[in-house]
Scaffold this motif. Structure first.
Motif, PDB file in Angstrom:
ATOM      1  N   TRP A  28      -9.864   3.931  -6.094  1.00  0.00           N
ATOM      2  CA  TRP A  28      -8.460   3.544  -6.134  1.00  0.00           C
ATOM      3  C   TRP A  28      -7.994   3.094  -7.514  1.00  0.00           C
ATOM      4  CZ3 TRP A  28      -7.175  -1.355  -7.666  1.00  0.00           C
ATOM      5  CH2 TRP A  28      -8.148  -2.352  -7.561  1.00  0.00           C
ATOM      6  N   HIS A  29      -8.892   2.596  -8.368  1.00  0.00           N
ATOM      7  CA  HIS A  29      -8.492   2.155  -9.701  1.00  0.00           C
ATOM      8  C   HIS A  29      -7.797   3.275 -10.481  1.00  0.00           C
ATOM      9  CE1 HIS A  29     -10.562  -1.759  -9.664  1.00  0.00           C
ATOM     10  NE2 HIS A  29     -11.489  -1.146  -8.950  1.00  0.00           N
ATOM     11  N   TRP A  30      -8.235   4.519 -10.250  1.00  0.00           N
ATOM     12  CA  TRP A  30      -7.671   5.637 -10.996  1.00  0.00           C
ATOM     13  C   TRP A  30      -6.271   6.006 -10.543  1.00  0.00           C
ATOM     14  CZ3 TRP A  30      -9.127   7.605 -15.476  1.00  0.00           C
ATOM     15  CH2 TRP A  30     -10.398   7.260 -15.939  1.00  0.00           C
ATOM     16  N   GLY A  83      -1.071 -10.393   3.537  1.00  0.00           N
ATOM     17  CA  GLY A  83      -0.994 -10.435   2.081  1.00  0.00           C
ATOM     18  C   GLY A  83      -1.148  -9.073   1.448  1.00  0.00           C
ATOM     19  N   LEU A  84      -1.757  -8.130   2.166  1.00  0.00           N
ATOM     20  CA  LEU A  84      -1.954  -6.795   1.633  1.00  0.00           C
ATOM     21  C   LEU A  84      -0.623  -6.111   1.319  1.00  0.00           C
ATOM     22  CD1 LEU A  84      -4.240  -4.761   1.020  1.00  0.00           C
ATOM     23  CD2 LEU A  84      -3.932  -3.871   3.342  1.00  0.00           C
ATOM     24  N   ALA A 134      -4.744   3.846   0.075  1.00  0.00           N
ATOM     25  CA  ALA A 134      -5.920   3.138  -0.458  1.00  0.00           C
ATOM     26  C   ALA A 134      -5.954   1.682  -0.023  1.00  0.00           C
ATOM     27  CB  ALA A 134      -5.925   3.216  -1.987  1.00  0.00           C
ATOM     28  N   LEU A 135      -4.959   1.245   0.739  1.00  0.00           N
ATOM     29  CA  LEU A 135      -4.872  -0.179   1.086  1.00  0.00           C
ATOM     30  C   LEU A 135      -6.113  -0.714   1.794  1.00  0.00           C
ATOM     31  CD1 LEU A 135      -1.112  -0.549   2.118  1.00  0.00           C
ATOM     32  CD2 LEU A 135      -2.232  -1.382   0.038  1.00  0.00           C
TER      33      LEU A 135
END
Length: 496
Positions: A194-196, A76-77, A62-63
């Protein structure tokens, strides 16, 4: 491991040895009811370990989406992963000591509760700062819970055969869970967002809390009066964090050599200060006497190298699939399936039998050799590579190697410690795993980014430049594994 878990790893040629009982009760033969209880406790412990490992990798696929949504820079990722891994690695030693002082059940439950709450914070994050802070808190909670898991498993299953099988389950949870996280991350990102990937931990964590409170039965700890060496914890956490930050920021476009060297020097001073503190402290966080045993020292170095290569391998492979072969998040996650399937088959059904028959050292060498071959092959994958020809066979080979290598390495690292140092050995081994994962990911990501930038500057097409960067990372990871093979072959000698 905690003081109430008294099972001690043995000192033979690699098989786990017997020891006094831990939370499971007497070390002798157990009745059907007790065996069922032990199995349930093992399931709860491995479920928490699976949550911890999943969240170390579930966001990998999901990056790109997270980067676009929250505005991360390319270098930074990596902190979406490293903020988690660094907190985990830096605090494991302190967490293990707290388990000795407060009792493993209390520390496990506290870590599980914090991990669950932090997952909620990550799930509702709307900016990069909140996500990184939540990931760091997840790492703290994960360290508290994970630091006592190995010790409890050793106490549950003191007999060599049973312990080898239990370690196979644990190793599948750790190694297979990392690969499963990539699959789950791809499915979640592609379907619900991606929050899930974080929010799903909340209900699971609540159920695990209820089951753990009911099933885990352990005694009292030594008490906080024995000391937890907070200064040592601050030094090692700050040193590791700064070391990884120094590595990551070298990939930034305007990184200055002088500043990089200064940061690296400060990190080394902090880590050296930690070693000096441990040598002089009355109640050290990491008693240096444990390194007098060559098997403990060498096995943990091998673990660092393995996990540095393993986590970096997964991170780079996900990027290769997406940015070179053009896979989306869901396809990338599903593409990793051969890895966890093979790891599961090997660690659950093969590793224990091989270990009992041949010993941990020989099995470790065979597993590392297979993993090395997989990395070298993937380093040759072309720009127009085909999944079923260049990736799937490699993931299968990697799974076979890691499925037997990880439980063997853990058993070797644990089996060299005395009974009084069992908790220390558990915390050290967990720290080796997470420090290797964090530093390895940072090093390989930085090398890949630097190589890609260099090739772009030379006029190479973007896809070819990306492939060259990932190929370099795979070959460096192979060098890590080759070093682990050399150490295992020359330094991990069977004990009489």
């Amino acid at each position: 491991m905690t003081s109430e878990v008294n099972a001690a790893p043995g000192r033979d040629s690699g098989e786990a040895a017997t020891g006094p009982a831990g939370p499971a009760g007497p070390a002798g033969p157990a009745g059907p009811a007790e065996l069922r209880r032990r199995a349930r406790v093992l399931a709860v412990l491995c479920a928490m370990q699976l949550m911890i490992i999943l969240d170390g990798t579930v966001v990998t696929v999901a990056l790109p989406t997270i980067q676009a949504d929250l505005g991360f820079s390319q270098a930074g990722l990596a902190w979406v992963m490293n903020s988690y891994l660094i907190a985990f690695a830096g605090l494991l030693l302190l967490a293990g000591r707290l388990g000795d002082l407060l009792g493993s059940k209390r520390v496990f439950l506290a870590g599980l509760a914090l991990f669950t709450a932090a997952s909620l914070v990550c799930g509702i994050a709307t900016n990069a700062e909140t996500l990184i802070a939540g990931r760091f808190a997840q790492g703290v909670g994960g360290a508290l819970a994970s630091a006592v898991i190995l010790g409890m498993i050793v106490g549950l299953y003191p007999a060599p055969g049973e312990q080898a099988r239990a370690m196979g389950v644990y190793s599948f949870t750790s190694a297979g869970g990392a690969s499963v996280g990539l699959v789950v991350g791809g499915v979640i990102t592609q379907t619900v967002g991606w929050h899930w990937a974080f929010l799903v931990n909340v209900p699971i964590g609540l159920v695990a809390l209820l089951l753990a409170a009911r099933l885990i039965t352990t005694g009292r700890g030594l008490g906080l009066a024995q000391g937890a060496d907070l200064l040592g914890a601050v030094l090692v956490t700050a040193g590791l964090s700064l070391a990884v930050y120094t590595i990551v920021q070298t990939a930034e476009p305007h990184a200055e050599t002088g500043r990089t060297l200064l940061l690296a020097g400060i990190a080394l001073v902090l880590l050296a200060g930690f070693v000096l503190r441990q040598a002089r402290a009355a109640q050290p966080l990491l008693a240096l006497r444990i390194f007098r045993d060559r098997q403990v020292s060498v096995a943990n170095v091998v673990v660092v190298l393995m996990f540095a290569a393993g986590f970096g391998f997964q991170f780079m492979t996900a990027l290769y699939l997406q940015r070179v072969l053009g896979f989306d998040s869901l396809a990338t996650g599903l593409a990793f399936l051969p890895g966890p399937v093979t790891i599961g088959l090997m660690s659950l059904f093969v590793a224990g039998r091989l270990t009992v028959r041949f010993g941990s050292r020989k099995v470790l060498l065979a597993g590392l050799t297979a993993f090395f071959a997989a990395l070298v092959l993937l380093g040759q994958a072309p720009v127009d590579g085909q999944y079923w020809l260049h990736v799937a066979p490699v993931l299968t080979l990697m799974g076979a190697g890691m499925g037997v290598a990880i439980p063997s390495a853990i058993m070797l690292a644990m089996s060299g410690a005395e009974a009084t140092d069992a908790g220390l050995a558990s915390g050290l081994n967990n720290t080796a795993q997470q420090a290797g994962a964090a530093v390895g990911t940072a090093v390989l990501a930085t090398l890949a980014a630097s190589r890609t930038t260099e090739r772009l500057g030379a006029g190479a097409p973007e896809v070819a430049a990306l492939r060259d960067g990932y190929s370099l990372a795979f070959l460096v990871a192979a060098a890590f594994v080759l070093a682990a093979i050399a150490l295992t072959a020359t330094q991990l000698k069977p004990k009489a």
